[in-house]
Design a protein around this motif. Structure first.
Motif, mmCIF file in Angstrom:
data_model
loop_
_atom_site.group_PDB
_atom_site.id
_atom_site.type_symbol
_atom_site.label_atom_id
_atom_site.label_comp_id
_atom_site.label_asym_id
_atom_site.label_seq_id
_atom_site.Cartn_x
_atom_site.Cartn_y
_atom_site.Cartn_z
ATOM 1 N N GLY A 154 0.823 -1.212 0.000
ATOM 2 C CA GLY A 154 0.000 0.000 0.000
ATOM 3 C C GLY A 154 0.857 1.261 0.000
ATOM 4 N N ASN A 155 1.930 1.243 0.780
ATOM 5 C CA ASN A 155 2.846 2.401 0.808
ATOM 6 C C ASN A 155 3.475 2.638 -0.553
ATOM 7 O OD1 ASN A 155 2.347 2.862 3.517
ATOM 8 N ND2 ASN A 155 4.127 1.720 4.209
ATOM 9 N N ARG A 157 2.080 2.166 -3.377
ATOM 10 C CA ARG A 157 1.088 2.830 -4.222
ATOM 11 C C ARG A 157 1.147 4.338 -4.024
ATOM 12 N NH1 ARG A 157 -3.645 0.798 -1.762
ATOM 13 N NH2 ARG A 157 -4.883 2.062 -3.174
ATOM 14 N N SER A 158 1.315 4.788 -2.783
ATOM 15 C CA SER A 158 1.385 6.234 -2.546
ATOM 16 C C SER A 158 2.709 6.816 -3.050
ATOM 17 C CB SER A 158 1.163 6.561 -1.065
ATOM 18 O OG SER A 158 2.185 6.012 -0.276
ATOM 19 N N ARG A 159 3.784 6.026 -3.008
ATOM 20 C CA ARG A 159 5.074 6.491 -3.537
ATOM 21 C C ARG A 159 5.051 6.611 -5.060
ATOM 22 N NH1 ARG A 159 9.921 3.177 -0.864
ATOM 23 N NH2 ARG A 159 11.118 4.777 -1.967
ATOM 24 N N ARG A 161 2.604 7.929 -6.876
ATOM 25 C CA ARG A 161 1.897 9.126 -7.351
ATOM 26 C C ARG A 161 2.812 10.171 -7.989
ATOM 27 N NH1 ARG A 161 -1.348 10.574 -2.319
ATOM 28 N NH2 ARG A 161 -1.630 8.429 -1.727
ATOM 29 N N ALA A 168 1.008 4.930 -10.770
ATOM 30 C CA ALA A 168 0.072 4.817 -9.647
ATOM 31 C C ALA A 168 -1.214 4.131 -10.083
ATOM 32 C CB ALA A 168 -0.215 6.195 -9.050
ATOM 33 N N ASN A 172 -2.563 0.672 -8.528
ATOM 34 C CA ASN A 172 -3.915 0.628 -7.957
ATOM 35 C C ASN A 172 -4.758 -0.440 -8.635
ATOM 36 O OD1 ASN A 172 -3.700 2.598 -5.948
ATOM 37 N ND2 ASN A 172 -4.012 4.236 -7.435
ATOM 38 N N TRP A 175 -3.695 -3.741 -7.245
ATOM 39 C CA TRP A 175 -4.132 -3.812 -5.843
ATOM 40 C C TRP A 175 -5.613 -4.193 -5.758
ATOM 41 C CZ3 TRP A 175 -1.966 -3.078 -0.995
ATOM 42 C CH2 TRP A 175 -2.823 -2.775 0.055
ATOM 43 N N ASP A 184 -6.378 -1.468 2.831
ATOM 44 C CA ASP A 184 -6.230 -0.143 2.232
ATOM 45 C C ASP A 184 -6.098 0.937 3.298
ATOM 46 O OD1 ASP A 184 -5.998 1.723 0.285
ATOM 47 O OD2 ASP A 184 -7.868 1.210 -0.719
ATOM 48 N N GLU A 185 -4.943 1.606 3.267
ATOM 49 C CA GLU A 185 -4.709 2.768 4.121
ATOM 50 C C GLU A 185 -4.342 3.958 3.261
ATOM 51 O OE1 GLU A 185 -1.747 1.855 7.056
ATOM 52 O OE2 GLU A 185 -2.761 0.011 7.632
ATOM 53 N N TYR A 186 -4.539 3.840 1.994
ATOM 54 C CA TYR A 186 -4.126 4.787 0.955
ATOM 55 C C TYR A 186 -4.791 6.114 1.117
ATOM 56 C CZ TYR A 186 -2.863 5.931 -3.905
ATOM 57 O OH TYR A 186 -2.349 6.477 -5.051
#
Length: 186
Positions: A154-155, A157-159, A161, A168, A172, A175, A184-186
């Protein structure tokens, strides 16, 4: 012209030749293989469970290959990084180790992308494929072991962006296709 591959001995021939070795001869052969090549040493250490951190050497190879020191004129080698994971799989192949190494590959790739803005299509495609493999490997783990790895995925995925290039969106898509929404903590 003779096909070079057809002139090479097969595993069957090697196996037959090994049958003539006694215990001391076989140990001598393994010792010679150990001494001749650092990759053989690493393989034997991993296979035999020697050393405190079985993943350290493989991670070092991945890091140097996928996140090289450009100031020292080191170059990216996707194939060498993937080979390190393949070598681990052959030597030990534990699912947790494979998940760790494949996620580590992605983390190192994002570190590299964040530090230098590298824009090579093959590199980015390889990153997406490794993320996909990471997700599959995490899903193959027992449910109790999935959470920590899923959090790292999940981390990632944010990296992705700030990288752009639709990375991304691709991560996603992988995922959500894997139905990892519960993590999901996105």
């Amino acid at each position: 012209m003779v096909d070079e591959k057809s002139t090479l001995p097969s595993w069957k021939a090697v196996k037959a030749a090994l049958q003539s070795f006694d215990r001391a001869g076989l140990l001598g052969l393994v010792q010679d293989l150990y001494a001749v090549d650092k990759d053989n040493r690493a393989f034997l250490h991993a296979r035999l469970g020697l050393g405190s951190d079985q993943l350290a050497r493989f991670k070092m190879i991945i890091s140097r290959s996928i996140c090289p020191d450009l100031m020292r004129s080191r170059s990216v080698s996707i194939s060498r990084a993937k080979k390190a994971i393949g070598d681990y799989k052959k030597a030990i192949g534990e699912p947790v180790g494979l998940a760790e190494l494949s996620i580590f590959y992605c983390e190192e790739a994002f570190s590299f992308l964040g530090s230098c803005g590298f824009e090579d299509e093959r590199y980015l495609v390889a990153l997406i494929r490794m993320y996909d493999q990471s997700v599959k490997r995490v899903l193959d783990l027992p449910v109790a072991e999935q959470r920590a790895y899923a959090k790292r995925l999940g981390n990632l995925r944010s990296r992705a962006r700030p990288v752009g290039w639709g990375i991304a969106d691709e991560l996603n898509s992988i995922w959500y296709a894997a139905d990892l929404d519960e993590y999901d903590e996105y």
